[in-house]
Scaffold this motif. Structure first.
Motif, PDB file in Angstrom:
ATOM      1  N   PHE A 210      42.416  40.388  50.279  1.00 21.35           N
ATOM      2  CA  PHE A 210      41.060  40.067  49.848  1.00 21.35           C
ATOM      3  C   PHE A 210      40.227  39.565  51.026  1.00 21.35           C
ATOM      4  CE2 PHE A 210      38.263  36.511  48.660  1.00 21.35           C
ATOM      5  CZ  PHE A 210      37.309  37.197  47.934  1.00 21.35           C
ATOM      6  N   ILE A 225      36.446  44.574  46.369  1.00 21.46           N
ATOM      7  CA  ILE A 225      36.497  43.107  46.311  1.00 21.46           C
ATOM      8  C   ILE A 225      36.693  42.632  44.874  1.00 21.46           C
ATOM      9  CG2 ILE A 225      35.125  41.019  46.637  1.00 21.46           C
ATOM     10  CD1 ILE A 225      33.916  42.377  49.108  1.00 21.46           C
ATOM     11  N   LEU A 228      40.238  43.169  43.702  1.00 22.12           N
ATOM     12  CA  LEU A 228      41.163  42.193  44.274  1.00 22.12           C
ATOM     13  C   LEU A 228      41.006  40.829  43.607  1.00 22.12           C
ATOM     14  CD1 LEU A 228      40.955  43.206  48.036  1.00 22.12           C
ATOM     15  CD2 LEU A 228      42.968  43.384  46.548  1.00 22.12           C
ATOM     16  N   ARG A 229      39.776  40.432  43.301  1.00 24.87           N
ATOM     17  CA  ARG A 229      39.563  39.160  42.587  1.00 24.87           C
ATOM     18  C   ARG A 229      40.274  39.192  41.233  1.00 24.87           C
ATOM     19  NH1 ARG A 229      35.621  35.915  44.890  1.00 24.87           N
ATOM     20  NH2 ARG A 229      34.089  36.959  46.241  1.00 24.87           N
TER      21      ARG A 229
END
Length: 689
Positions: A210, A225, A228-229
């Motif tokens: 990340f 992003i 990945l969060r």
């Protein structure tokens, strides 16, 4: 896809609309009316339980007395409005159309239909031999049966987790914690511990990825992003959950050892049960603390409470398997066989409170008049509503659960309009199927308006908490209905108990894509019956809003206006200023609004919106009831037990209110009545200016 036996392929709304127009022309011809040239007439009866049913009863009686009900083409009902709407449709289908008030029809045992309805205002317990004990027993029976079917499956899964099927042994003295019961290998729990540890071990690597994706401009894709969060969040949640479940044998062993420190034999026994009692009791306390609100902290407390309750039940299952050795007893295997038989042969809709609710509603609101055809009310099918009898085309509004829909609009609303009618059943989300091929070829009128009134259901938008929803499904506290998807018919519903209840408990598979769809109260989507009338571009619309609204927030009206604007591009223009002023005065002279509907194709319609309010110059009995009951006419919907006094107060209010609006409108029909109302409104505005 080849449809299952007894079903027909789904069609689009254009096909439905054409069939409805033909049905309405046949209805009008049978009623001796001219072919419709000025657009159709629709009457919407809102939800609101028995309060709405009794108020709308008075409205229908007033319209019928003025000769205007014969001019109504569409009867669109929701929830409580469907109680009396179904009663009206049933009576009209059961007797010749001689113009008489169907609610005055005599009954074989003496008295009239209206006497029967009045006596059954406490419809949940009104039948002979029924009481609150009967209602409570039925609720507990539904819960018991659900736990009976689910319990053996859970215990067998826990038993499998205690067996040895890995080439490993349980690490002695894991992290200094007590060793589990040595009689079992606990390889399932060991596997969960390993998976949980792996999730947490991989988290730093995901966090590093990340950081790279977010910190390097060339790699800083918002989609990457966000993914990945989400992945990091799931790794933490799943990892901790797996560790917690994997440690159940250790937790149980800890409390076993702790209980040996007490000299008292009673404390020793109690300590052995604390492993599951502590999370169960603390979880229930958290659920109670988080109830009745949708604020973030209340929802979080409720979710935590549910997690503790579920954890306590899993520990209890472990206790029964390891400590009691219940799985090894003949009783368990007898229960397991019984559970399998129940789950494979019984219909999940009939085991829940839906069956009780349907039986009580049909008995209360579908009495058999003397002139009726010899059909039992619970066997009378929706498609048997015949245009030759001259009654309106009945649209029974329900809500299709779309909590997991990929469509963003449906997902955000957690529901979509789903209509049951004598011709077609369905929605835009699923397509429509002929009513005579829906629900195994026999959607009963009683079933339809019971679904429309299924206010208590785990996964509707009003619950607002995944924790509460799961607990409601586990305990079978549900009135909703599982049905065939018109676009993916499968026929017979029996044999899917485990699968369907599991979907409700976990909140998965609740949308328009699956072969089984979940239907509930129409008010979960739109509570006035206006939405489907606007979809059909009805020219003259009468809407009765009898939902509880003590502060005159007009929330149901506001939601209906917003949804028809968003979905159909139609503007419903109603000004609430005068109604608000009359509400503040305490006694309304004109408790209704006049407005218009601007459809997306440029055509126009007119709408009369009627609201139960205290009226000026009220009859003495209505005045006396209002003085004794300050919350009238907005007593809470939770009160579904109306005696004669409550019944007559709301019925009288509905009749008096509409009779004052009507005058001699029967001679001019609905269109002429609307003209007179608009002319009177214009004169009033001119005088005020």
């Amino acid at each position: 896809m080849t449809p299952a036996a007894g079903t027909t392929p789904s069609v689009d709304f254009a096909t439905v609309e054409a069939a409805e127009r033909a049905w309405i022309e046949r209805r009008r011809a049978s009623a001796g009316l001219e072919p419709r040239r000025e657009g159709s007439v629709g009457l919407g009866l809102s939800g609101g339980g028995i309060r709405s049913a009794t108020f709308n009863l008075g409205v229908i009686e007033a319209l019928h007395g003025a000769g205007l009900m014969r001019d109504v083409d569409y009867l669109s009902t929701v929830s409580g409005g469907g109680y009396v709407g179904a009663c009206y449709s049933w009576l009209r289908a059961s007797r010749p159309d001689d113009g008489a008030n169907p609610f005055e029809e005599p009954l074989p045992g003496g008295g009239r239909v209206i006497d029967w309805l009045r006596r059954h205002g406490r419809y949940l317990v009104a039948a002979r031999g029924y009481s609150l004990w009967t209602l409570g027993a039925s609720i507990f029976a539904a819960t018991f049966l659900n736990l009976l079917v689910l319990g053996p499956v859970v215990l067998l899964a826990v038993y499998a987790m205690t067996l040895g099927w890995l080439p490993l042994g349980w690490p002695p003295g894991l992290a200094g914690l007590p060793d589990p019961d040595p009689r079992h290998h606990h390889h399932g729990y060991l596997l969960l511990l390993g998976l949980g540890a792996a999730c947490l071990a991989v988290f730093p690597l995901t966090a590093l990825g990340f950081g790279v994706a977010a910190g390097i401009r060339e790699r800083a894709s918002m989609r990457r992003i966000d993914m990945l969060r989400i992945l990091m969040g799931r790794q933490l949640a799943v990892g901790l959950a797996l560790l917690a479940v994997g440690l159940i044998p250790v937790v149980h062993a800890f409390w076993d050892q702790f209980s040996t420190r007490f000299e008292s034999s009673m404390m020793h026994v109690l300590g052995q049960h604390m492993s599951y009692l502590l999370p169960l009791l603390s979880g229930l306390a958290a659920l109670l603390a988080g109830r009745g609100g949708r604020t973030p902290w209340r929802m979080q407390v409720g979710s935590t409470g549910l997690a503790l309750v579920i954890y306590g039940l899993l520990v209890l299952a472990y206790h029964l398997v390891v400590h009691v050795d219940f799985v090894g007893t003949p009783l368990f295997w007898a229960l397991a066989v019984l559970a399998a038989l129940l789950a494979s042969h019984l219909n999940v809709n009939r085991i829940s409170m839906h069956g009780y609710y349907r039986a009580r509603l049909s008995e209360a609101f579908m009495p058999i008049p003397t002139a009726a055809r010899h059909v039992h009310p619970m066997e009378f099918r929706l498609d048997q509503l015949d245009p030759e009898r001259g009654a309106p085309l009945h649209l029974v509004n329900t809500t299709l659960n779309t909590s997991t829909s990929p469509d963003q609009r449906r997902h955000g609303r957690e529901g979509a309009s789903y209509v049951l009618s004598p011709l077609y059943c369905g929605s835009l989300a699923t397509g429509y199927t002929r009513c005579d091929g829906f629900a195994g070829g026999g959607m009963a009128l009683s079933t339809a308006f019971t679904i429309s009134g299924a206010a208590i259901d785990p996964d509707n938008a009003g619950v607002g908490s995944r924790a509460v929803s799961s607990l409601m499904a586990l305990l079978n506290v549900r009135l909703g209905y599982w049905a065939d998807n018109p676009s993916r018919p499968r026929g017979r519903l029996s044999g899917e108990w485990w699968w369907l209840i599991g979907r409700e408990m976990l909140g998965v598979g609740l949308d328009e894509r699956h072969a089984r769809i979940h239907l509930s109260d129409g008010g979960h989507f739109e509570n006035l019956g206006l939405y489907e009338l606007v979809r059909r571009k009805v020219r003259h619309i009468i809407v009765c809003d009898a939902g509880a609204d003590p502060d005159l927030d007009l929330a149901d009206l506001g939601r209906a206006i917003e949804r028809v604007r968003v979905d159909f591009g139609a503007e419903v223009r109603l000004s609430a200023d005068r109604l608000v002023a009359e509400h503040a005065s305490g006694a309304a002279t004109r408790p209704f609004l006049l407005g218009e509907v601007l459809y997306a194709d440029g055509s126009r319609g007119r709408i009369v919106y009627i609201k139960p309010m205290r009226i000026a110059e009220a009859p003495a009995d209505l005045y006396a009831y209002a003085r004794a009951n300050p919350s009238f006419p907005n007593q809470p919907t939770s009160n579904q037990f109306f005696g004669e006094t409550e019944f007559e107060a709301y019925r009288t209010l509905g009749r008096c209110l509409v009779e004052r609006m009507l005058a001699d409108a029967g001679a001019v029909g609905v269109a002429g009545w609307f003209d007179r109302l608009w002319a009177a409104g214009a004169e009033e505005r001119a005088r005020s200016e």
